[in-house]
Design a protein around this motif. Structure first.
Motif, mmCIF file in Angstrom:
data_model
loop_
_atom_site.group_PDB
_atom_site.id
_atom_site.type_symbol
_atom_site.label_atom_id
_atom_site.label_comp_id
_atom_site.label_asym_id
_atom_site.label_seq_id
_atom_site.Cartn_x
_atom_site.Cartn_y
_atom_site.Cartn_z
ATOM 1 N N LEU A 1 -9.752 65.702 3.527
ATOM 2 C CA LEU A 1 -8.921 66.423 2.568
ATOM 3 C C LEU A 1 -7.479 65.960 2.726
ATOM 4 N N SER A 2 -6.726 66.033 1.651
ATOM 5 C CA SER A 2 -5.311 65.698 1.743
ATOM 6 C C SER A 2 -4.590 66.785 2.529
ATOM 7 N N ARG A 3 -3.525 66.342 3.240
ATOM 8 C CA ARG A 3 -2.768 67.297 4.034
ATOM 9 C C ARG A 3 -1.975 68.224 3.126
ATOM 10 N N ARG A 4 -1.853 69.480 3.550
ATOM 11 C CA ARG A 4 -1.077 70.450 2.787
ATOM 12 C C ARG A 4 0.161 70.816 3.574
ATOM 13 N N ARG A 5 1.249 70.883 2.906
ATOM 14 C CA ARG A 5 2.501 71.239 3.563
ATOM 15 C C ARG A 5 2.627 72.748 3.729
ATOM 16 N N VAL A 6 1.916 73.508 2.946
ATOM 17 C CA VAL A 6 2.055 74.951 3.004
ATOM 18 C C VAL A 6 0.795 75.546 3.588
ATOM 19 N N LEU A 7 0.968 76.347 4.636
ATOM 20 C CA LEU A 7 -0.179 77.000 5.256
ATOM 21 C C LEU A 7 -0.388 78.357 4.614
ATOM 22 N N THR A 8 -1.647 78.704 4.441
ATOM 23 C CA THR A 8 -1.986 80.061 4.052
ATOM 24 C C THR A 8 -2.905 80.616 5.096
ATOM 25 N N ASP B 1 -10.426 85.389 12.399
ATOM 26 C CA ASP B 1 -9.854 85.787 11.119
ATOM 27 C C ASP B 1 -8.543 86.556 11.296
ATOM 28 N N GLU B 2 -8.125 86.767 12.563
ATOM 29 C CA GLU B 2 -6.895 87.514 12.821
ATOM 30 C C GLU B 2 -5.709 86.614 13.137
ATOM 31 N N VAL B 3 -5.907 85.301 13.164
ATOM 32 C CA VAL B 3 -4.792 84.401 13.455
ATOM 33 C C VAL B 3 -4.428 83.609 12.205
ATOM 34 N N THR B 4 -3.284 82.954 12.253
ATOM 35 C CA THR B 4 -2.852 82.071 11.176
ATOM 36 C C THR B 4 -3.295 80.651 11.505
ATOM 37 N N PRO B 5 -4.155 80.043 10.701
ATOM 38 C CA PRO B 5 -4.573 78.670 10.981
ATOM 39 C C PRO B 5 -3.443 77.688 10.688
ATOM 40 N N VAL B 6 -3.179 76.783 11.603
ATOM 41 C CA VAL B 6 -2.149 75.772 11.404
ATOM 42 C C VAL B 6 -2.793 74.429 11.077
ATOM 43 N N ALA B 7 -3.530 73.849 12.020
ATOM 44 C CA ALA B 7 -4.140 72.548 11.745
ATOM 45 C C ALA B 7 -5.237 72.232 12.753
ATOM 46 N N ARG B 8 -6.306 71.643 12.254
ATOM 47 C CA ARG B 8 -7.257 70.959 13.129
ATOM 48 C C ARG B 8 -6.732 69.543 13.292
ATOM 49 N N LEU B 9 -6.578 69.083 14.519
ATOM 50 C CA LEU B 9 -5.939 67.808 14.790
ATOM 51 C C LEU B 9 -6.911 66.650 14.921
ATOM 52 N N ALA C 1 -5.958 55.725 22.352
ATOM 53 C CA ALA C 1 -6.015 55.645 23.809
ATOM 54 C C ALA C 1 -6.985 56.651 24.411
ATOM 55 N N ASN C 2 -7.180 57.774 23.734
ATOM 56 C CA ASN C 2 -7.987 58.849 24.301
ATOM 57 C C ASN C 2 -9.353 59.008 23.646
ATOM 58 N N GLY C 3 -9.725 58.068 22.788
ATOM 59 C CA GLY C 3 -11.040 58.134 22.167
ATOM 60 C C GLY C 3 -11.191 59.239 21.146
ATOM 61 N N TRP C 4 -10.069 59.669 20.551
ATOM 62 C CA TRP C 4 -10.109 60.728 19.559
ATOM 63 C C TRP C 4 -10.352 60.154 18.163
ATOM 64 N N THR C 5 -10.914 60.971 17.304
ATOM 65 C CA THR C 5 -11.037 60.648 15.887
ATOM 66 C C THR C 5 -10.083 61.549 15.113
ATOM 67 N N ASP C 6 -9.285 60.955 14.259
ATOM 68 C CA ASP C 6 -8.383 61.753 13.436
ATOM 69 C C ASP C 6 -9.213 62.659 12.530
ATOM 70 N N ASP C 7 -8.966 63.950 12.613
ATOM 71 C CA ASP C 7 -9.758 64.922 11.859
ATOM 72 C C ASP C 7 -8.838 66.006 11.308
ATOM 73 N N TYR C 8 -7.785 65.581 10.655
ATOM 74 C CA TYR C 8 -6.701 66.474 10.284
ATOM 75 C C TYR C 8 -7.103 67.373 9.122
ATOM 76 N N LEU C 9 -6.882 68.638 9.305
ATOM 77 C CA LEU C 9 -7.216 69.640 8.291
ATOM 78 C C LEU C 9 -6.251 70.795 8.476
ATOM 79 N N THR C 10 -5.602 71.245 7.392
ATOM 80 C CA THR C 10 -4.538 72.223 7.541
ATOM 81 C C THR C 10 -4.769 73.480 6.711
ATOM 82 N N GLY C 11 -3.994 74.499 7.052
ATOM 83 C CA GLY C 11 -3.883 75.699 6.252
ATOM 84 C C GLY C 11 -5.179 76.434 5.988
ATOM 85 N N SER C 12 -5.352 76.857 4.732
ATOM 86 C CA SER C 12 -6.512 77.671 4.372
ATOM 87 C C SER C 12 -7.814 76.902 4.534
ATOM 88 N N ALA C 13 -7.783 75.567 4.340
ATOM 89 C CA ALA C 13 -8.995 74.772 4.548
ATOM 90 C C ALA C 13 -9.417 74.829 6.011
#
Length: 332
Positions: free
Chosen positions: A10-17, A123-131, A299-311
């Protein structure tokens, strides 16, 4: 068998909900001492377990990039242990309206909420981003008689009660789930698995080296130094792709129909104003956009999996249901 979560591009969102079900209270937030302009030198990132683990290292890498790339003063990292992440989540929920706090979390925290029957929920926290997402590795000590996954599986199937596995997560966490899903995938009843819990990657490695366990499943980041030093032998990685720098096949390439990935992300307290959410989102966006972050992923064997906000919030709800169903199905 599908991975533990379905990847979404998904495209990154600048506004979190907020996630579905999260109540936002702008008036309360406006009265909070943290409700004003985000002062980067006040930003704190909570790690809900001990120092040195995957959450802790990821948080410190992120904080270093904030400082090194001139994005702000280095955020303070602090550790709050307890209930496999449940204590940290409860603290985050309690910090309603505090726009200067984020918590690093991942699959282990999701699992702990089920196994510990936590009083607070995602469901009680504000989601920021999956990194990012990160595979597990199936490893044995260098002196083990098992030189490939087929040898380990053969011995395991011959006598499931004899082979001892270990990991650094409690039931519902990534090491635990990966071990039991691997058993299921090779035809072993998950209830027959001998799984020993250790307090993170370091104690798990110590148990492996001293022979208290025969094999372990753990994250790449926590073990990469030992892998590079040749102290452990990696028999397989659980992700869909091989990990650069680790000479081991994926489970699927080794003939096991299983894909599995852990993940890490950031959440914030509930009750943030739109301005507070936007500022946190913008900071994480800018970190994610740096070449330093891409280098850290490689370097750490991570896969970029960026997902923000309401998604990301919807993902958390789906993931919670998925983990609960897995624990029920596996009988563990």
């Amino acid at each position: 068998m599908p991975p533990i979560y379905a990847r979404r591009v998904l495209s990154r969102r600048r506004v979190l909900t907020a996630a579905a079900g999260t109540s936002l209270l702008p008036l309360v937030a406006a009265c909070s001492p943290s409700a004003g302009t985000l002062d980067p030198d006040q930003l704190r990132i909570m790690v809900p377990n001990a120092a040195g683990g995957g959450y802790d290292t990821t948080a410190r890498i992120l904080a270093g990039i904030v400082e090194d790339e001139g994005l702000g003063e280095r955020p303070e990292i602090f550790n709050l242990e307890g209930a496999s992440g449940g204590a940290g989540l409860a603290r985050t929920v309690h910090e309603r309206g505090n726009g200067d706090l984020m918590m690093m979390m991942g699959l282990g925290v999701v699992g702990s909420l089920h196994t510990n029957r936590a009083a607070v929920g995602l469901d009680e926290v504000t989601p920021v981003a999956r990194l990012l997402s990160e595979p597990e590795i199936v490893m044995v000590r260098e002196g083990s008689p098992h030189r490939d996954l087929a040898s380990l599986v053969k011995a395991w199937k011959r006598d499931p009660a004899r082979l001892r596995f270990g990991g650094g997560s409690l039931p519902g966490g990534p090491d635990h789930l990966a071990t039991h899903l691997l058993a299921e995938a090779v035809g072993i009843d998950p209830r027959e698995v001998r799984y020993r819990v250790y307090d993170g990657g370091g104690p798990t490695l110590a148990a492996l080296f001293t022979g208290r366990i025969d094999a372990a499943l753990s994250g790449v980041l926590e073990n990469i130094d030992q892998v590079r030093a040749g102290a452990v032998r990696v028999l397989a990685v659980t992700g869909d792709q091989p990990v650069p720098g680790i000479d081991a096949p994926t489970l699927r390439d080794a003939g096991v129909p299983l894909g599995f990935a852990n993940w890490r992300g950031l959440v914030a307290p509930p009750g943030l104003s739109p301005r507070q959410r936007d500022r946190l989102a913008d900071l994480v966006d800018r970190v994610h956009d740096t070449s330093a972050w891409r280098e850290a992923e490689q370097a750490n064997g991570w896969t970029d999996d960026y997902l923000t906000g309401s998604a990301f919030g919807r993902f958390l709800m789906v993931e919670s249901d998925r983990v609960g169903d897995l624990l029920d199905r596996l009988g563990v």
